[in-house]
Design a protein around this motif. Structure first.
Motif, PDB file in Angstrom:
ATOM      1  N   ASP A  58       8.208  33.330  38.933  1.00  0.00           N
ATOM      2  CA  ASP A  58       8.333  34.118  37.721  1.00  0.00           C
ATOM      3  C   ASP A  58       6.942  34.312  37.094  1.00  0.00           C
ATOM      4  N   GLU A  59       6.889  35.019  35.980  1.00  0.00           N
ATOM      5  CA  GLU A  59       5.594  35.381  35.391  1.00  0.00           C
ATOM      6  C   GLU A  59       4.754  34.150  35.046  1.00  0.00           C
ATOM      7  N   ALA A  60       5.385  33.126  34.480  1.00  0.00           N
ATOM      8  CA  ALA A  60       4.644  31.918  34.119  1.00  0.00           C
ATOM      9  C   ALA A  60       4.128  31.197  35.358  1.00  0.00           C
ATOM     10  N   GLN A  61       4.933  31.141  36.398  1.00  0.00           N
ATOM     11  CA  GLN A  61       4.533  30.470  37.631  1.00  0.00           C
ATOM     12  C   GLN A  61       3.426  31.224  38.360  1.00  0.00           C
ATOM     13  N   ARG A  62       3.332  32.533  38.106  1.00  0.00           N
ATOM     14  CA  ARG A  62       2.283  33.336  38.752  1.00  0.00           C
ATOM     15  C   ARG A  62       0.947  33.246  38.048  1.00  0.00           C
ATOM     16  N   ALA A  63       0.914  32.649  36.859  1.00  0.00           N
ATOM     17  CA  ALA A  63      -0.313  32.611  36.067  1.00  0.00           C
ATOM     18  C   ALA A  63      -1.516  32.057  36.838  1.00  0.00           C
ATOM     19  N   PRO A  64      -1.377  30.969  37.625  1.00  0.00           N
ATOM     20  CA  PRO A  64      -2.538  30.450  38.348  1.00  0.00           C
ATOM     21  C   PRO A  64      -3.092  31.415  39.405  1.00  0.00           C
ATOM     22  N   TYR A  65      -2.295  32.423  39.769  1.00  0.00           N
ATOM     23  CA  TYR A  65      -2.714  33.369  40.809  1.00  0.00           C
ATOM     24  C   TYR A  65      -3.151  34.713  40.230  1.00  0.00           C
ATOM     25  N   ALA A  66      -3.302  34.767  38.925  1.00  0.00           N
ATOM     26  CA  ALA A  66      -3.612  36.039  38.265  1.00  0.00           C
ATOM     27  C   ALA A  66      -4.874  36.687  38.809  1.00  0.00           C
ATOM     28  N   PHE A  67      -5.865  35.869  39.175  1.00  0.00           N
ATOM     29  CA  PHE A  67      -7.137  36.414  39.674  1.00  0.00           C
ATOM     30  C   PHE A  67      -6.932  37.193  40.959  1.00  0.00           C
ATOM     31  N   ALA A  68      -5.967  36.780  41.769  1.00  0.00           N
ATOM     32  CA  ALA A  68      -5.725  37.456  43.047  1.00  0.00           C
ATOM     33  C   ALA A  68      -4.773  38.637  42.896  1.00  0.00           C
ATOM     34  N   LEU A  69      -3.925  38.591  41.875  1.00  0.00           N
ATOM     35  CA  LEU A  69      -2.871  39.593  41.744  1.00  0.00           C
ATOM     36  C   LEU A  69      -3.237  40.781  40.860  1.00  0.00           C
ATOM     37  N   GLU A  70      -4.362  40.695  40.181  1.00  0.00           N
ATOM     38  CA  GLU A  70      -4.736  41.766  39.251  1.00  0.00           C
ATOM     39  C   GLU A  70      -4.806  43.112  39.968  1.00  0.00           C
ATOM     40  N   GLY A  71      -4.023  44.057  39.485  1.00  0.00           N
ATOM     41  CA  GLY A  71      -4.048  45.411  40.034  1.00  0.00           C
ATOM     42  C   GLY A  71      -3.274  45.586  41.324  1.00  0.00           C
ATOM     43  N   VAL A  72      -2.600  44.530  41.798  1.00  0.00           N
ATOM     44  CA  VAL A  72      -1.847  44.622  43.052  1.00  0.00           C
ATOM     45  C   VAL A  72      -0.367  44.825  42.737  1.00  0.00           C
ATOM     46  N   PRO A  73       0.283  45.816  43.343  1.00  0.00           N
ATOM     47  CA  PRO A  73       1.727  45.992  43.131  1.00  0.00           C
ATOM     48  C   PRO A  73       2.481  44.731  43.524  1.00  0.00           C
ATOM     49  N   LEU A  74       3.459  44.345  42.729  1.00  0.00           N
ATOM     50  CA  LEU A  74       4.180  43.097  42.957  1.00  0.00           C
ATOM     51  C   LEU A  74       5.668  43.326  42.763  1.00  0.00           C
ATOM     52  N   VAL A  75       6.466  42.709  43.629  1.00  0.00           N
ATOM     53  CA  VAL A  75       7.914  42.791  43.492  1.00  0.00           C
ATOM     54  C   VAL A  75       8.496  41.382  43.608  1.00  0.00           C
ATOM     55  N   HIS A  76       9.406  41.057  42.683  1.00  0.00           N
ATOM     56  CA  HIS A  76      10.078  39.758  42.747  1.00  0.00           C
ATOM     57  C   HIS A  76      11.153  39.819  43.833  1.00  0.00           C
ATOM     58  N   LYS A  77      11.332  38.716  44.542  1.00  0.00           N
ATOM     59  CA  LYS A  77      12.267  38.715  45.664  1.00  0.00           C
ATOM     60  C   LYS A  77      13.697  39.038  45.248  1.00  0.00           C
ATOM     61  N   SER A  78      14.033  38.757  43.999  1.00  0.00           N
ATOM     62  CA  SER A  78      15.384  39.074  43.525  1.00  0.00           C
ATOM     63  C   SER A  78      15.583  40.575  43.336  1.00  0.00           C
ATOM     64  N   ALA A  79      14.477  41.340  43.335  1.00  0.00           N
ATOM     65  CA  ALA A  79      14.568  42.785  43.083  1.00  0.00           C
ATOM     66  C   ALA A  79      14.077  43.608  44.272  1.00  0.00           C
ATOM     67  N   LEU A  80      14.031  43.001  45.445  1.00  0.00           N
ATOM     68  CA  LEU A  80      13.492  43.706  46.614  1.00  0.00           C
ATOM     69  C   LEU A  80      14.232  45.006  46.908  1.00  0.00           C
ATOM     70  N   VAL A  81      15.543  44.955  46.891  1.00  0.00           N
ATOM     71  CA  VAL A  81      16.332  46.126  47.286  1.00  0.00           C
ATOM     72  C   VAL A  81      16.133  47.281  46.321  1.00  0.00           C
ATOM     73  N   THR A  82      15.976  46.975  45.042  1.00  0.00           N
ATOM     74  CA  THR A  82      15.873  48.038  44.044  1.00  0.00           C
ATOM     75  C   THR A  82      14.438  48.506  43.788  1.00  0.00           C
ATOM     76  N   GLU A  83      13.465  47.598  43.910  1.00  0.00           N
ATOM     77  CA  GLU A  83      12.093  47.948  43.517  1.00  0.00           C
ATOM     78  C   GLU A  83      11.138  48.186  44.692  1.00  0.00           C
ATOM     79  N   LEU A  84      11.410  47.578  45.848  1.00  0.00           N
ATOM     80  CA  LEU A  84      10.492  47.752  46.970  1.00  0.00           C
ATOM     81  C   LEU A  84      10.400  49.194  47.470  1.00  0.00           C
ATOM     82  N   PRO A  85      11.502  49.966  47.518  1.00  0.00           N
ATOM     83  CA  PRO A  85      11.392  51.351  48.004  1.00  0.00           C
ATOM     84  C   PRO A  85      10.334  52.170  47.272  1.00  0.00           C
ATOM     85  N   ALA A  86      10.281  52.080  45.947  1.00  0.00           N
ATOM     86  CA  ALA A  86       9.297  52.853  45.182  1.00  0.00           C
ATOM     87  C   ALA A  86       7.878  52.396  45.498  1.00  0.00           C
TER      88      ALA A  86
END
Length: 207
Positions: free
Chosen positions: A168-196
């Motif tokens: 979740d967002e809080a758990q991703r905080a330590p990885y913010a330096f790597a994730l900045e500007g990178v599209p991200l999808v949570h595994k619970s929303a793969l079917v709905t958000e990954l296509p876009a």
């Protein structure tokens, strides 16, 4: 006394980790996800069925070395390279789910799968994929470091990154330096958000 010299049918998480080339914690997570069959001794130690360990290794060997061609992909001998995707994900369940989404959204693409970061890095160097889908938490390598490396390496400048994660967002905080500007999808929303996200990654490919 009935004594057997056969190899025992179970092993400890430490033995399994050595066999898989992973951290003990990664093996524990695999047990929790049901990817390895195990039970706990009265002392609270996990005992893993060797048969499930060997089955996982066999599945990994097949997925790491085999491309999953989608329907309509051009023949291997054709001059035009098909859209190439590489998924680096250690969960077989999410490998299958993402493969289904990719097959539905990009039927002419070619999807390759790696089950750990080290194999994934090697495959990325060989394939130079158009789209890279990467989990943050991977056995054998720091997923954030892998993402940072791929983003900064000139060889992968044309590859579009998509991060998939169960954090979740809080758990991703330590990885913010790597994730900045990178599209991200949570595994619970793969079917709905990954296509876009896949459509955006394909649209960003150079002509």
């Amino acid at each position: 006394m009935n004594r057997t010299t056969n190899v025992p049918d179970t092993c400890s998480t430490t033995e399994a980790a050595q066999r898989l080339g992973m951290a003990v914690r990664s093996v524990q997570l695999m047990v929790d996800r049901g990817e390895l069959q195990a039970w706990k001794t009265p002392g609270g130690h996990r005992r893993i069925l060797r048969s499930s360990l060997e089955a996982w290794l066999a599945a990994r060997a097949g997925s790491a070395s085999t491309a999953l061609p989608m329907a309509g992909a051009g023949p291997a001998g054709s001059g035009e390279r098909p859209l190439t995707l590489l998924l680096i994900e250690d969960s077989v369940h999410f490998q299958n789910l993402i493969s289904l989404v990719v097959k539905r959204e990009l039927p002419e693409a070619e999807l390759h799968v790696a089950s750990d970061g080290i194999a994934g890095l090697a495959m990325a160097g060989r394939l130079e994929p158009d789209v890279l889908l990467i989990d943050i938490l991977l056995p054998g390598i720091d997923g954030a470091a892998l993402i940072t490396s791929l983003r900064s390496h000139p060889q992968f400048a044309r590859s579009r990154l998509i991060v998939v994660t169960a954090l979740d967002e809080a758990q991703r905080a330590p990885y913010a330096f790597a994730l900045e500007g990178v599209p991200l999808v949570h595994k619970s929303a793969l079917v709905t958000e990954l296509p876009a996200l896949l459509a955006e990654a394909v649209a960003a490919q150079p002509a």
